[in-house]
Design a protein around this motif. Sequence first.
Motif, PDB file in Angstrom:
ATOM      1  N   THR A  87      -4.026  -2.339  -8.232  1.00 28.17           N
ATOM      2  CA  THR A  87      -3.483  -1.302  -7.352  1.00 28.17           C
ATOM      3  C   THR A  87      -2.751  -1.947  -6.180  1.00 28.17           C
ATOM      4  O   THR A  87      -2.818  -3.165  -5.984  1.00 28.17           O
ATOM      5  CB  THR A  87      -4.607  -0.411  -6.811  1.00 28.17           C
ATOM      6  OG1 THR A  87      -5.474  -1.220  -5.983  1.00 28.17           O
ATOM      7  CG2 THR A  87      -5.416   0.200  -7.944  1.00 28.17           C
ATOM      8  N   LYS A  88      -2.089  -1.130  -5.397  1.00 35.90           N
ATOM      9  CA  LYS A  88      -1.320  -1.640  -4.270  1.00 35.90           C
ATOM     10  C   LYS A  88      -2.219  -2.363  -3.267  1.00 35.90           C
ATOM     11  O   LYS A  88      -1.890  -3.457  -2.784  1.00 35.90           O
ATOM     12  CB  LYS A  88      -0.581  -0.493  -3.581  1.00 35.90           C
ATOM     13  CG  LYS A  88       0.324  -0.961  -2.447  1.00 35.90           C
ATOM     14  CD  LYS A  88       1.097   0.206  -1.839  1.00 35.90           C
ATOM     15  CE  LYS A  88       2.000  -0.281  -0.707  1.00 35.90           C
ATOM     16  NZ  LYS A  88       2.767   0.825  -0.107  1.00 35.90           N
ATOM     17  N   GLU A  89      -3.355  -1.769  -2.934  1.00 42.84           N
ATOM     18  CA  GLU A  89      -4.261  -2.366  -1.947  1.00 42.84           C
ATOM     19  C   GLU A  89      -5.170  -3.420  -2.565  1.00 42.84           C
ATOM     20  O   GLU A  89      -5.625  -4.337  -1.885  1.00 42.84           O
ATOM     21  CB  GLU A  89      -5.138  -1.293  -1.286  1.00 42.84           C
ATOM     22  CG  GLU A  89      -4.377  -0.284  -0.449  1.00 42.84           C
ATOM     23  CD  GLU A  89      -3.688   0.782  -1.293  1.00 42.84           C
ATOM     24  OE1 GLU A  89      -4.031   0.898  -2.497  1.00 42.84           O
ATOM     25  OE2 GLU A  89      -2.803   1.471  -0.768  1.00 42.84           O
ATOM     26  N   ASN A 110      -4.128  -7.564  -6.326  1.00 42.78           N
ATOM     27  CA  ASN A 110      -3.379  -6.393  -5.886  1.00 42.78           C
ATOM     28  C   ASN A 110      -1.984  -6.441  -6.522  1.00 42.78           C
ATOM     29  O   ASN A 110      -1.619  -7.425  -7.176  1.00 42.78           O
ATOM     30  CB  ASN A 110      -3.315  -6.296  -4.355  1.00 42.78           C
ATOM     31  CG  ASN A 110      -2.604  -7.470  -3.713  1.00 42.78           C
ATOM     32  OD1 ASN A 110      -1.615  -7.973  -4.237  1.00 42.78           O
ATOM     33  ND2 ASN A 110      -3.113  -7.927  -2.570  1.00 42.78           N
ATOM     34  N   LEU A 111      -1.208  -5.398  -6.330  1.00 43.63           N
ATOM     35  CA  LEU A 111       0.077  -5.271  -7.021  1.00 43.63           C
ATOM     36  C   LEU A 111       1.049  -6.389  -6.635  1.00 43.63           C
ATOM     37  O   LEU A 111       1.737  -6.948  -7.494  1.00 43.63           O
ATOM     38  CB  LEU A 111       0.704  -3.908  -6.702  1.00 43.63           C
ATOM     39  CG  LEU A 111       1.949  -3.527  -7.519  1.00 43.63           C
ATOM     40  CD1 LEU A 111       1.660  -3.561  -9.011  1.00 43.63           C
ATOM     41  CD2 LEU A 111       2.453  -2.146  -7.104  1.00 43.63           C
ATOM     42  N   GLU A 112       1.099  -6.741  -5.348  1.00 38.25           N
ATOM     43  CA  GLU A 112       2.017  -7.792  -4.895  1.00 38.25           C
ATOM     44  C   GLU A 112       1.672  -9.128  -5.543  1.00 38.25           C
ATOM     45  O   GLU A 112       2.558  -9.875  -5.984  1.00 38.25           O
ATOM     46  CB  GLU A 112       1.952  -7.913  -3.373  1.00 38.25           C
ATOM     47  CG  GLU A 112       2.902  -8.954  -2.802  1.00 38.25           C
ATOM     48  CD  GLU A 112       2.798  -9.083  -1.287  1.00 38.25           C
ATOM     49  OE1 GLU A 112       3.391 -10.026  -0.732  1.00 38.25           O
ATOM     50  OE2 GLU A 112       2.123  -8.236  -0.659  1.00 38.25           O
ATOM     51  N   GLU A 113       0.377  -9.440  -5.606  1.00 35.61           N
ATOM     52  CA  GLU A 113      -0.056 -10.703  -6.217  1.00 35.61           C
ATOM     53  C   GLU A 113       0.275 -10.733  -7.708  1.00 35.61           C
ATOM     54  O   GLU A 113       0.702 -11.769  -8.250  1.00 35.61           O
ATOM     55  CB  GLU A 113      -1.560 -10.896  -5.990  1.00 35.61           C
ATOM     56  CG  GLU A 113      -1.924 -11.154  -4.540  1.00 35.61           C
ATOM     57  CD  GLU A 113      -3.390 -10.927  -4.235  1.00 35.61           C
ATOM     58  OE1 GLU A 113      -3.852 -11.410  -3.188  1.00 35.61           O
ATOM     59  OE2 GLU A 113      -4.081 -10.242  -5.035  1.00 35.61           O
ATOM     60  N   TRP A 114       0.074  -9.600  -8.379  1.00 32.34           N
ATOM     61  CA  TRP A 114       0.361  -9.542  -9.817  1.00 32.34           C
ATOM     62  C   TRP A 114       1.863  -9.712 -10.071  1.00 32.34           C
ATOM     63  O   TRP A 114       2.259 -10.387 -11.039  1.00 32.34           O
ATOM     64  CB  TRP A 114      -0.136  -8.224 -10.398  1.00 32.34           C
ATOM     65  CG  TRP A 114       0.075  -8.136 -11.893  1.00 32.34           C
ATOM     66  CD1 TRP A 114       0.959  -7.351 -12.560  1.00 32.34           C
ATOM     67  CD2 TRP A 114      -0.610  -8.900 -12.892  1.00 32.34           C
ATOM     68  NE1 TRP A 114       0.876  -7.563 -13.906  1.00 32.34           N
ATOM     69  CE2 TRP A 114      -0.078  -8.507 -14.145  1.00 32.34           C
ATOM     70  CE3 TRP A 114      -1.608  -9.862 -12.857  1.00 32.34           C
ATOM     71  CZ2 TRP A 114      -0.521  -9.059 -15.353  1.00 32.34           C
ATOM     72  CZ3 TRP A 114      -2.056 -10.413 -14.062  1.00 32.34           C
ATOM     73  CH2 TRP A 114      -1.516 -10.007 -15.278  1.00 32.34           C
ATOM     74  N   GLU A 115       2.691  -9.148  -9.212  1.00 33.99           N
ATOM     75  CA  GLU A 115       4.139  -9.301  -9.372  1.00 33.99           C
ATOM     76  C   GLU A 115       4.571 -10.753  -9.178  1.00 33.99           C
ATOM     77  O   GLU A 115       5.505 -11.232  -9.824  1.00 33.99           O
ATOM     78  CB  GLU A 115       4.868  -8.378  -8.391  1.00 33.99           C
ATOM     79  CG  GLU A 115       4.787  -6.907  -8.811  1.00 33.99           C
ATOM     80  CD  GLU A 115       5.394  -5.965  -7.784  1.00 33.99           C
ATOM     81  OE1 GLU A 115       5.682  -6.433  -6.649  1.00 33.99           O
ATOM     82  OE2 GLU A 115       5.576  -4.770  -8.103  1.00 33.99           O
ATOM     83  N   HIS A 137      -2.756  -0.743 -14.689  1.00 34.56           N
ATOM     84  CA  HIS A 137      -2.542  -0.336 -13.298  1.00 34.56           C
ATOM     85  C   HIS A 137      -3.704   0.460 -12.719  1.00 34.56           C
ATOM     86  O   HIS A 137      -3.684   0.804 -11.528  1.00 34.56           O
ATOM     87  CB  HIS A 137      -1.237   0.449 -13.180  1.00 34.56           C
ATOM     88  CG  HIS A 137      -0.031  -0.407 -13.435  1.00 34.56           C
ATOM     89  ND1 HIS A 137       0.331  -1.435 -12.598  1.00 34.56           N
ATOM     90  CD2 HIS A 137       0.867  -0.412 -14.451  1.00 34.56           C
ATOM     91  CE1 HIS A 137       1.416  -2.029 -13.060  1.00 34.56           C
ATOM     92  NE2 HIS A 137       1.764  -1.425 -14.190  1.00 34.56           N
TER      93      HIS A 137
END
Length: 741
Positions: free
Chosen positions: A251-253, A214-219, A247
């Motif tokens: 994704t965010k979720e 998800n987006l948080e993990e990728w960041e 992207h």
Amino acid sequence: MQDRQEQWQHKVESLLDNDEILALVYACDESLLHQFSQTQVMQEFFTQFFGKIPNAQDLQALKTFITPKLTQPLYIKLIGHFSTLCEAQVITKAYFHHLLLNIHAHKVDSQARTDTQSTKDLSHTHTLIEEFYQSLQELCTQDSQIQVLQRTWHNAKEQKFSIGVTGVLSAGKSTFLNALLGKEILGSSTIPETANLTVLQYAKDQGAKVHFWNLEEWEEILADSHTDEGLMRFVQQTQSTFGDNLHSYITKEGISKHIELSELSVYTSANHASKLCNLIKKVELFTPLKFLQGGVDIVDTPGLDDPITKREEITKEYIKDCDLLIHLMNASCAATQVDIDFILETLLERNISRLLVVLTRADLITPDELQQSLQYTKQSLQNAILKISQSLDSHAILSRITFLPISSYNALLARTQGNAPIPLEQTGILAIEEYLDTMLLGENSLKARDIAYLCLKSFASIAQDIAHDLSLESKILHASKEELEEFIAGERHQSTLLREHSVRISQAIMDKNTELEGTLKILNDFILMSLQTSQDRLKERVVQNITYAKRQNRTTTKEDLQELFTIALKDIFTDITREYKYKLNTKITHLIQEVHSEVQEVCHNLEFAHTPPSFSFYAKDEQIAHFVHILSSEVFALSGSGAFASKLDSVFNQTFALFSQLIFTKSQHTREAFLEFFGKISQMITQDFQSQITHKEQALQKALQQFEKSNNQETKDLIAHKLDSITQLTERIVQTYKELE
């Protein structure tokens, strides 16, 4: 047979003290009996022990009698003697492996028999559990009790067994699992193949489900890449491959996708051109293989030295809840620092009672080399344990590890094609399966006993609740009006005390977190002092090396500095973080034990399912290389400068400040994770107390309704009969679970 074993009893004690003769006894099979009988040493032994030259059946009976008495140190000595016999060509290489597997199999079988004899057979216990379940259903006084009872029964019947498979990259995990499963499902090659965490589960229809970052993990991965050259290359490769489409996957979720088994390599293979494996967090693989039936999960990890730190953290979260860990090491290579760290972390910090270390590719080395690999691993572990604490018993810790060799590729060939250079029974796979069956999967396994014990403990708690409710009804039905009012006031006062106790316990739990924060601060100070000491020593060593080289009219090269810093920084990081982890985990274990004792005294039906968060302090080679590059480049640039010594302080201070962030960042994550952990426990306790209060009130209301509705002798007799039944049932349940303790 019994008389003969009694006669052997004293003779066996002296035999166990003579490991050379013992090794010859084990090595002597029917084909070697005549040859061994011609030697003077064996003639003397046979005459003294048997009074004659024994036959093959006599020898086998003796081996069966001795095997349960073998200690781990004696077993290791036997391996050394078998290796010598193999080198002398007295026994073949294949027979050497056969001996190891046979001894282990007999030890496992003997232990299983001992376990079966020491307690009632579990099949009888299971019958009793079902009987208790039916009886409790009939006696339950409230819907909430029925719900807890049914949940306990369901969990006991559907309990999953989780096997974690770990090892460094290219340890042979995929080939080993394919051999264990009897089917080539996971890709394998000489290049690291499985790039993702894979959870294997049973299903009638085979398939897979891939889970993307998800987006948080990728960041988080992007942030980690700033100090990790390997991770930086991974990010650059991913961004270059997917470009603007990145992207749509991340994704965010976070998205998940069902795929066919034939598509698996597209998403998981590090060698596939698509590079989709870079975007995958984990894979669930579903297959109808019999080995996975009965709720068995196998967690296949991508490698403890996975360059993707976030994926390694997810891996550790999975394996911390595994019932058994299998750690793979290449038998032809010495145990790596990552291997040693992981084994110690598993045994010392996670309180894992059972660890199976599998030495892969055992067919590619000689028995003597296998013995050397085993001894080196054990010695490295002993040295590491002593570094942590002189008070730890290294022999006791090592006794919790079982070492087994395997030739996974030959085992896979034998099972899938029916032909292999080595027979299936000599590949090692059967011994590993026997180990799993005894320790985890068998009807009388330790795991099965644990499940039965916990189920019975929960049943006893439910029975006590039912007895309390019936006792309450009985007291109310027999009470006068004045006694009734006094009794109700007393019960409600108890509820008030429970609320107050709930607040005190919750506060005590949160105080543990404050205590942990104090420990973390002390440990951070320890890191600072240790890093400063290590920095000063390393700087002094660098100055001495460069000064000595100049005196010898020799130039210190950048490569010289890189080699020096690589070794030094690895040692510094390993030594400091190992002691940090041990001290922190000792404190955490102590706090958790205190929480357990406080909670279990007052929270009867609390399912203490939350396990403490795991944390790791592994420094990747690429992370070390990042700091090595900085130090070697800047020190080399300064080495010809007149202001070398004065400027060196600045270079080391800046680099070590960044180096320390590897530890301090993880320390902060640990603090946050445990704050959340203790917060969840506090919340669970509050909920449990509230549940007890609600239950008391409902039981009281029901008893009062019964009093107003029907206060005749028939009702009193019925409740008295139920109370007598639940009392007897409780005694039987308690007696049954005590037999399993």
